[in-house]
Scaffold this active site. Structure first.
Site, PDB file in Angstrom:
ATOM      1  N   GLY A  12       0.812  -1.215   0.000  1.00 33.88           N
ATOM      2  CA  GLY A  12       0.000   0.000   0.000  1.00 33.88           C
ATOM      3  C   GLY A  12       0.842   1.258   0.000  1.00 33.88           C
ATOM      4  O   GLY A  12       0.645   2.159   0.820  1.00 33.88           O
ATOM      5  N   ARG A  15      -0.127   5.866  -1.667  1.00 29.79           N
ATOM      6  CA  ARG A  15      -0.745   7.065  -1.078  1.00 29.79           C
ATOM      7  C   ARG A  15      -0.433   7.109   0.419  1.00 29.79           C
ATOM      8  O   ARG A  15      -0.038   6.105   1.008  1.00 29.79           O
ATOM      9  CB  ARG A  15      -2.275   7.043  -1.273  1.00 29.79           C
ATOM     10  CG  ARG A  15      -2.699   7.202  -2.707  1.00 29.79           C
ATOM     11  CD  ARG A  15      -4.210   7.242  -2.867  1.00 29.79           C
ATOM     12  NE  ARG A  15      -4.841   5.958  -2.631  1.00 29.79           N
ATOM     13  CZ  ARG A  15      -5.746   5.724  -1.690  1.00 29.79           C
ATOM     14  NH1 ARG A  15      -6.130   6.686  -0.875  1.00 29.79           N
ATOM     15  NH2 ARG A  15      -6.292   4.522  -1.560  1.00 29.79           N
ATOM     16  N   ASN A  90       1.647  -2.287   5.445  1.00 29.68           N
ATOM     17  CA  ASN A  90       0.982  -0.987   5.638  1.00 29.68           C
ATOM     18  C   ASN A  90      -0.411  -0.917   5.021  1.00 29.68           C
ATOM     19  O   ASN A  90      -1.273  -0.199   5.534  1.00 29.68           O
ATOM     20  CB  ASN A  90       1.877   0.114   5.042  1.00 29.68           C
ATOM     21  CG  ASN A  90       1.132   1.419   4.875  1.00 29.68           C
ATOM     22  OD1 ASN A  90       0.904   2.160   5.838  1.00 29.68           O
ATOM     23  ND2 ASN A  90       0.699   1.719   3.646  1.00 29.68           N
ATOM     24  N   TYR A 155     -12.488  -3.070  11.858  1.00 30.52           N
ATOM     25  CA  TYR A 155     -11.155  -2.450  11.738  1.00 30.52           C
ATOM     26  C   TYR A 155     -10.337  -2.673  13.017  1.00 30.52           C
ATOM     27  O   TYR A 155      -9.164  -3.060  12.972  1.00 30.52           O
ATOM     28  CB  TYR A 155     -11.348  -0.960  11.455  1.00 30.52           C
ATOM     29  CG  TYR A 155     -10.082  -0.172  11.238  1.00 30.52           C
ATOM     30  CD1 TYR A 155      -9.379  -0.255  10.039  1.00 30.52           C
ATOM     31  CD2 TYR A 155      -9.595   0.686  12.229  1.00 30.52           C
ATOM     32  CE1 TYR A 155      -8.224   0.490   9.836  1.00 30.52           C
ATOM     33  CE2 TYR A 155      -8.451   1.432  12.026  1.00 30.52           C
ATOM     34  CZ  TYR A 155      -7.762   1.329  10.824  1.00 30.52           C
ATOM     35  OH  TYR A 155      -6.620   2.066  10.624  1.00 30.52           O
ATOM     36  N   ILE A 188      -3.848  10.399  11.583  1.00 34.09           N
ATOM     37  CA  ILE A 188      -2.856  10.918  10.628  1.00 34.09           C
ATOM     38  C   ILE A 188      -3.612  11.465   9.413  1.00 34.09           C
ATOM     39  O   ILE A 188      -4.516  10.799   8.883  1.00 34.09           O
ATOM     40  CB  ILE A 188      -1.884   9.800  10.176  1.00 34.09           C
ATOM     41  CG1 ILE A 188      -1.286   9.046  11.375  1.00 34.09           C
ATOM     42  CG2 ILE A 188      -0.794  10.374   9.277  1.00 34.09           C
ATOM     43  CD1 ILE A 188      -0.408   9.849  12.299  1.00 34.09           C
TER      44      ILE A 188
HETATM   45  P1  NDP Z   1      -4.792   5.451   2.573  1.00 30.45           P
HETATM   46  O1  NDP Z   1      -6.227   5.103   2.375  1.00 30.45           O
HETATM   47  O2  NDP Z   1      -4.362   6.875   2.372  1.00 30.45           O
HETATM   48  O3  NDP Z   1      -3.869   4.523   1.632  1.00 30.45           O
HETATM   49  C1  NDP Z   1      -4.071   3.134   1.661  1.00 30.45           C
HETATM   50  C2  NDP Z   1      -3.024   2.451   0.811  1.00 30.45           C
HETATM   51  O4  NDP Z   1      -3.265   1.038   0.884  1.00 30.45           O
HETATM   52  C3  NDP Z   1      -3.118   2.833  -0.653  1.00 30.45           C
HETATM   53  O5  NDP Z   1      -1.805   2.821  -1.191  1.00 30.45           O
HETATM   54  C4  NDP Z   1      -3.948   1.681  -1.252  1.00 30.45           C
HETATM   55  O6  NDP Z   1      -3.715   1.425  -2.636  1.00 30.45           O
HETATM   56  C5  NDP Z   1      -3.413   0.510  -0.424  1.00 30.45           C
HETATM   57  N1  NDP Z   1      -4.323  -0.629  -0.420  1.00 30.45           N
HETATM   58  C6  NDP Z   1      -5.557  -0.703   0.139  1.00 30.45           C
HETATM   59  N2  NDP Z   1      -6.082  -1.919  -0.086  1.00 30.45           N
HETATM   60  C7  NDP Z   1      -5.162  -2.615  -0.793  1.00 30.45           C
HETATM   61  C8  NDP Z   1      -5.107  -3.927  -1.335  1.00 30.45           C
HETATM   62  N3  NDP Z   1      -6.113  -4.802  -1.196  1.00 30.45           N
HETATM   63  N4  NDP Z   1      -3.999  -4.308  -2.017  1.00 30.45           N
HETATM   64  C9  NDP Z   1      -2.956  -3.458  -2.179  1.00 30.45           C
HETATM   65  N5  NDP Z   1      -2.951  -2.197  -1.689  1.00 30.45           N
HETATM   66  C10 NDP Z   1      -4.038  -1.794  -1.003  1.00 30.45           C
HETATM   67  O7  NDP Z   1      -4.436   4.966   4.046  1.00 30.45           O
HETATM   68  P2  NDP Z   1      -3.424   5.569   5.131  1.00 30.45           P
HETATM   69  O8  NDP Z   1      -2.163   5.964   4.477  1.00 30.45           O
HETATM   70  O9  NDP Z   1      -4.160   6.535   5.966  1.00 30.45           O
HETATM   71  O10 NDP Z   1      -3.186   4.272   6.046  1.00 30.45           O
HETATM   72  C11 NDP Z   1      -2.070   3.408   5.896  1.00 30.45           C
HETATM   73  C12 NDP Z   1      -2.099   2.383   7.021  1.00 30.45           C
HETATM   74  O11 NDP Z   1      -2.065   3.071   8.274  1.00 30.45           O
HETATM   75  C13 NDP Z   1      -3.372   1.539   7.036  1.00 30.45           C
HETATM   76  O12 NDP Z   1      -3.070   0.241   7.427  1.00 30.45           O
HETATM   77  C14 NDP Z   1      -4.226   2.222   8.087  1.00 30.45           C
HETATM   78  O13 NDP Z   1      -5.153   1.353   8.663  1.00 30.45           O
HETATM   79  C15 NDP Z   1      -3.156   2.651   9.075  1.00 30.45           C
HETATM   80  N6  NDP Z   1      -3.570   3.746   9.945  1.00 30.45           N
HETATM   81  C16 NDP Z   1      -3.912   4.973   9.438  1.00 30.45           C
HETATM   82  C17 NDP Z   1      -4.289   5.985  10.281  1.00 30.45           C
HETATM   83  C18 NDP Z   1      -4.679   7.343   9.799  1.00 30.45           C
HETATM   84  O14 NDP Z   1      -5.093   8.162  10.636  1.00 30.45           O
HETATM   85  N7  NDP Z   1      -4.555   7.656   8.505  1.00 30.45           N
HETATM   86  C19 NDP Z   1      -4.352   5.775  11.732  1.00 30.45           C
HETATM   87  C20 NDP Z   1      -3.961   4.458  12.156  1.00 30.45           C
HETATM   88  C21 NDP Z   1      -3.580   3.499  11.291  1.00 30.45           C
HETATM   89  P3  NDP Z   1      -4.561   2.255  -3.783  1.00 30.45           P
HETATM   90  O15 NDP Z   1      -3.983   3.635  -3.789  1.00 30.45           O
HETATM   91  O16 NDP Z   1      -4.268   1.534  -5.053  1.00 30.45           O
HETATM   92  O17 NDP Z   1      -5.993   2.213  -3.352  1.00 30.45           O
END
Ligand code: NDP
Length: 247
Positions: A12, A15, A90, A155, A188
């Site tokens: 992931g 983004r 991630n 989640y 975040i």
């Molecule tokens: P985003 O939604 O901004 O980005 C998610 C990323 O995961 C993207 O690159 C997306 O790819 C990828 N992704 C999702 N599903 C799949 C899949 N099935 N296969 C491959 N890639 C996948 O999320 P965040 O950056 O905010 O979060 C990143 C991590 O941090 C996550 O695990 C989230 O749970 C965790 N987190 C985030 C918090 C926050 O406040 N933002 C707080 C706590 C934890 P694509 O672009 O192609 O969709």
């Protein structure tokens, strides 16, 4: 010593937090492979931007929940091709809703993406890292794994499970000089949190002692530390990065 290129794999990475981790590790000298599900253009942009700084990243369109594709990816792109030094699990999604109304697929999609997929990536990575007798694995969990969150039973269960996975695998692979740690980010600013209403965001902000939302670099900085030599004696730990949120 292996002649293969030291490589960090980030799931992931197109983004948000993942993108920041890819960027930081690439700038620190790793060849970084990252996966994404849909965002091909974002992935290309990251790689070309890093190339300007002579940093190397390569994106792979790979749905983390497609177990056959994940196994083939390790066979075709990783095994005997690179030295897998780091895995960052991630990729994650939310499908929020109260338990009483939660659809089966919203439970299954979240558990598959956030917990089952890290299990498979970790299993494949550990096979290779065990032979190398070195490796660092970092799982991106969440503050809500430690606090619970109404409307996020799926989640929170996935992220709490990820902490359990972290601690258990850390015990299993320590003798192979592989460390396994989890990071629990608070709120975040990324696309994931941008969907929350202004009212919910402001209420969360009020509960953060450091009085600001986190940024992706707050997390990638900790990842850089955990993969560096100063963290070689840290394993099985949960590093909270949340502005003091749950205190
Ligand atoms: P985003 O939604 O901004 O980005 C998610 C990323 O995961 C993207 O690159 C997306 O790819 C990828 N992704 C999702 N599903 C799949 C899949 N099935 N296969 C491959 N890639 C996948 O999320 P965040 O950056 O905010 O979060 C990143 C991590 O941090 C996550 O695990 C989230 O749970 C965790 N987190 C985030 C918090 C926050 O406040 N933002 C707080 C706590 C934890 P694509 O672009 O192609 O969709």
């Amino acid at each position: 010593m292996s002649d293969l290129v030291k490589t960090a794999l980030v799931t992931g990475g197109s983004r948000g937090i993942g993108k920041s981790i890819v960027t930081r590790l690439a700038l620190e000298g790793f060849q970084v492979y990252f996966t994404y599900k849909n965002s091909s253009q974002d992935a290309e942009n990251i790689c070309s931007e890093l190339a300007k700084s002579k940093a190397v990243a390569k994106g792979f369109k790979l749905d983390s929940t497609d177990i056959t594709a994940v196994k083939n990816f390790f066979k075709d792109e990783i095994k005997d091709k690179v030295e897998l030094s780091v895995l960052v699990n991630n990729a994650g999604i939310t499908r929020d809703g109260l338990l009483i109304r939660m659809k089966d697929e919203n439970w299954t999609d979240v558990i598959n993406t956030n917990l089952t997929s890290p299990f498979f990536f970790t299993q494949e990575a550990v096979k290779l890292m065990s032979k190398q007798r070195s490796g660092r694995i970092i799982n991106i969990s969440s503050v809500v794994a430690q606090t619970g969150a109404a409307g996020q039973a799926n989640y929170v269960a996935s992220k709490a499970g990820l902490i359990g996975l972290t601690k258990s695998v850390a015990l299993e692979v320590a003798s192979r000089n592989i460390t396994v740690n989890a990071i629990t980010p608070g709120f975040i600013e990324t696309d994931m949190t941008a969907v929350l209403s202004e009212e919910i965001s402001q209420n969360i902000l009020k509960s953060i002692p450091l009085a600001r939302f986190g940024v992706a670099e707050d997390i990638s900085g900790a990842v850089a530390f955990l993969v560096g030599k100063d963290a070689s004696y840290i394993t099985g730990q949960v590093i909270a990065i949340n502005g003091g949120l749950y205190m």
